[in-house]
Scaffold this active site. Structure first.
Site, PDB file in Angstrom:
ATOM      1  N   MET A 198       0.857  -1.193   0.000  1.00 24.26           N
ATOM      2  CA  MET A 198       0.000   0.000   0.000  1.00 24.26           C
ATOM      3  C   MET A 198       0.891   1.241   0.000  1.00 24.26           C
ATOM      4  SD  MET A 198      -3.417  -0.949   2.057  1.00 24.26           S
ATOM      5  CE  MET A 198      -2.841  -0.676   3.709  1.00 24.26           C
TER       6      MET A 198
ATOM      7  N   HIS B 250       9.338  -3.467   3.504  1.00 28.47           N
ATOM      8  CA  HIS B 250       8.967  -3.694   2.097  1.00 28.47           C
ATOM      9  C   HIS B 250      10.216  -3.971   1.257  1.00 28.47           C
ATOM     10  CE1 HIS B 250       5.542  -0.914   3.275  1.00 28.47           C
ATOM     11  NE2 HIS B 250       4.905  -1.974   2.816  1.00 28.47           N
TER      12      HIS B 250
ATOM     13  N   LYS C 290       4.984  -9.929   9.387  1.00 30.71           N
ATOM     14  CA  LYS C 290       4.402  -9.099  10.457  1.00 30.71           C
ATOM     15  C   LYS C 290       2.878  -9.237  10.434  1.00 30.71           C
ATOM     16  CE  LYS C 290       3.985  -4.525  10.468  1.00 30.71           C
ATOM     17  NZ  LYS C 290       2.644  -4.167  10.954  1.00 30.71           N
ATOM     18  N   ASP C 291       2.314  -9.317   9.209  1.00 33.82           N
ATOM     19  CA  ASP C 291       0.868  -9.506   9.086  1.00 33.82           C
ATOM     20  C   ASP C 291       0.601 -11.012   8.994  1.00 33.82           C
ATOM     21  OD1 ASP C 291       0.099  -6.679   8.902  1.00 33.82           O
ATOM     22  OD2 ASP C 291       1.337  -6.731   7.110  1.00 33.82           O
TER      23      ASP C 291
ATOM     24  N   GLN D 291      -2.828 -12.185   7.901  1.00 33.93           N
ATOM     25  CA  GLN D 291      -3.004 -11.941   6.459  1.00 33.93           C
ATOM     26  C   GLN D 291      -2.311 -13.049   5.655  1.00 33.93           C
ATOM     27  OE1 GLN D 291      -2.750  -7.927   4.526  1.00 33.93           O
ATOM     28  NE2 GLN D 291      -0.708  -8.586   3.957  1.00 33.93           N
TER      29      GLN D 291
ATOM     30  N   VAL E  98      11.100  -7.196   9.724  1.00 33.85           N
ATOM     31  CA  VAL E  98      12.292  -6.330   9.832  1.00 33.85           C
ATOM     32  C   VAL E  98      12.022  -5.352  10.979  1.00 33.85           C
ATOM     33  CG1 VAL E  98      13.749  -4.654   8.642  1.00 33.85           C
ATOM     34  CG2 VAL E  98      12.759  -6.558   7.376  1.00 33.85           C
TER      35      VAL E  98
HETATM   36  O1  PAF Z   1      -0.037  -5.875   3.578  1.00 38.66           O
HETATM   37  C1  PAF Z   1      -0.458  -4.915   2.881  1.00 38.66           C
HETATM   38  O2  PAF Z   1       0.208  -3.903   2.680  1.00 38.66           O
HETATM   39  C2  PAF Z   1      -1.858  -4.996   2.275  1.00 38.66           C
HETATM   40  O3  PAF Z   1      -2.727  -5.628   3.136  1.00 38.66           O
HETATM   41  C3  PAF Z   1      -1.866  -5.664   0.893  1.00 38.66           C
HETATM   42  C4  PAF Z   1      -1.424  -7.108   0.959  1.00 38.66           C
HETATM   43  C5  PAF Z   1      -0.980  -4.881  -0.062  1.00 38.66           C
HETATM   44  C6  PAF Z   1      -3.278  -5.656   0.304  1.00 38.66           C
HETATM   45  O4  PAF Z   1      -3.756  -4.351   0.157  1.00 38.66           O
END
Ligand code: PAF
Length: 532
Positions: A32, A39, A172-173, A176, A199
């Site tokens: 995002m 990232h 971290k997520d 998800q 990280v």
């Molecule tokens: O982890 C994220 O930044 C968001 O949830 C993702 C996977 C890009 C979906 O919008």
């Protein structure tokens, strides 16, 4: 680096890449934006593993609740573009909401926005993707209804637009990651989901785009979450693997700090079902508020003994060394080569043509492999109930095994078997992609190598000893160079050194010296750090 904002242009670019020979693997890093070191670690991994790296940047309104920070979420495309460029990204996909959801959905959102002072795409104007409620209603799902459904929708869309070989997400997520893995498995999408380690800043605070909301003081205070996870790890490593003790350790550390714990839970890392005790692996996840900012963090607690993974080019002495290291450490030797031999034996005895990959896929996927992991009783390998330990060593099997191992379907099937053997750890395994693919979280990874000259010299000696030495050293050197080139550029399981592997150059070392080095590394790195 290309930057695309339209689906059509992205499709055009991907088509031009996909039609080029040889086939190029594509790594997708969905984000995002507001890119940070976390990232960049995903991008770096994608860069190492794929010919093409695509980063998507899209602040997805579907995954924000009406009272959440969609409007305030940090957006800085120019800086993200520079970071991606520096990280060697090939293409950014940064679409508008209208591009992603169509004009009518955006018009509905705009008209609602006038009334509610909000601007979110309402899920009712789009096709829904509904992951299992048991996974979306727990942990963060409790306070963020609809969030994971919004993530699932956008990830579905991105995966279908890019059709990557691999997609990279941050651990971290963790919730998800588990939900996306389930989504991909349930729909049998041909993409590998790669979860990359968290990280952290020097204080231990997990990197997050939302850390931008914190003051310096709050950042310092927020690092208590990491210390709490470390306290829990200590409890776990000391032998108490119950949820009660682990969660008590977290709560004690966070109590009477500026951080308000929303939850601390111990769950199965794949199903997210609550755990009372960690048998093999547990996900300890926390969410907390500091001021108005919500932060999450987690750690995986593994109740398994260590894994040693030995990779390296052909002829570097991997199998002899691996077998002897296992003996020296009292661990089990996972002979992955024997598994490839067993399926080759099966194809030969059932007269299945090895060149017919579809027939081979049918054969191996309806077969059943049993591998004895007890180091004291030696190797025993059964396929479909038949003991093939001896039969797989025949010259016929030897002559066909590499043809069989070149089939992606065979590798996929056997990698799953190998991972099953590693669930409880306590193994030393060798193979071309053992440290990079089969056991990427192995505690000790060795990349065993030797110069082409040395490997050719050893091979010649071996051939002479078996009375078959009518080949020159020069010819052997050329063969080995060609094989190295093939092995490291092949589409399936190419030979690569894992970033965290220790390289051992064995030129001039005896086998005993190589084994001593590995045993020494094991003692230094594993026996001196707490294991559960
Ligand atoms: O982890 C994220 O930044 C968001 O949830 C993702 C996977 C890009 C979906 O919008």
């Amino acid at each position: 680096m290309r930057l695309f904002t339209t689906i059509a242009a992205l499709g055009c670019y991907l088509n031009s890449q996909k039609s080029a020979a040889p086939k190029k693997e594509i790594g997708l890093v969905p984000t995002m934006g507001a890119l940070h070191a976390g990232h960049l670690s995903l991008i770096q991994r994608a860069r190492q593993e794929n010919a093409i790296v695509v980063v998507s940047i899209f602040v997805n309104p579907l995954q924000f609740g009406p009272k959440e920070d969609f409007q305030d979420y940090p957006r800085n495309l120019e800086q993200d573009r520079l970071l991606c460029e520096q990280a060697g990204v090939d293409a950014i996909f940064a679409p508008s909401e209208q591009e992603m959801f169509g004009k009518s959905a955006v018009d509905v959102a705009n008209s609602v926005a006038e009334i509610l002072a909000l601007k979110l795409i309402h899920p009712s104007s789009l096709t829904q993707v509904v992951p299992p409620v048991a996974m979306t209603s727990v942990l963060c799902g409790k306070s963020r209804p609809g969030h994971f459904q919004g993530v699932a929708a956008i990830v579905t869309k991105l995966l279908s637009l890019v059709q990557p070989t691999r997609a990279y997400f941050g651990q971290k997520d963790a919730q998800q990651v588990a939900i996306i893995r389930k989504l991909v498995a349930d729909f049998n999408w041909p993409v590998e989901i790669v979860a990359c380690s968290i990280v952290r800043e020097a204080s231990g605070l997990a990197m997050s785009s939302r850390n931008q909301y914190l003051t310096q003081e709050q950042k310092q205070q927020a690092s208590v979450l990491y210390r709490a996870l470390q306290q829990a790890l200590k409890t776990f490593s000391s032998g108490d693997r119950t949820a009660a003790a682990i969660l008590a350790a977290v709560k004690a550390e966070v109590a009477s700090t500026a951080v308000e714990l929303e939850y601390a839970e111990l769950v199965d890392p794949n199903t997210l079902a609550p755990l009372f005790v960690v048998e093999t692996a547990g996900l300890l996840a926390v969410a907390a508020r500091i001021g108005s900012t919500r932060l999450i963090d987690n750690i995986i607690l593994r109740n398994r003994r260590p894994i040693v993974a030995i990779d390296g080019p052909a002829g570097a002495g991997k199998s002899t060394v691996t077998r002897k290291v296992a003996q020296a450490l009292g661990l089990c030797y996972l002979d992955t080569g024997a598994m490839y031999r067993a399926v080759t034996w099966l194809a030969m005895t059932t007269n299945t043509p090895i060149s017919d990959e579809c027939a081979i896929a049918e054969l191996v996927n309806s077969s059943y492999l049993e591998y004895n992991l007890d180091p004291t009783s030696g190797l025993m390998l059964k396929i479909n109930g038949e003991d093939v330990t001896e039969a797989i060593r025949s010259l016929e099997v030897t002559s066909r095994v590499s043809e069989m191992a070149a089939h992606p379907v065979v590798r996929k099937f056997l990698v799953e078997q190998q991972r099953r053997c590693g669930i409880k750890g306590s193994i030393v395994a060798e193979g071309r992609d053992i440290g990079t693919n089969v056991f990427p979280d192995a505690e000790l990874k060795i990349f065993l190598t030797a110069s082409v000259k040395e490997r050719s010299r050893r091979r010649l000696l071996e051939l002479k000893n078996s009375g078959a030495a009518d080949i020159s050293l020069e010819q052997l050197e050329q063969d080995i160079e060609e094989r190295d080139e093939k092995d490291s550029t092949r589409e399936v399981a190419p030979l690569r050194k894992a970033a965290d592997a220790v390289e051992i150059q064995t030129d001039g070392l005896s086998i005993a010296e190589v084994i001593d080095r590995i045993v020494g590394l094991y003692k230094e790195r594993i026996l001196t750090t707490p294991q559960s």
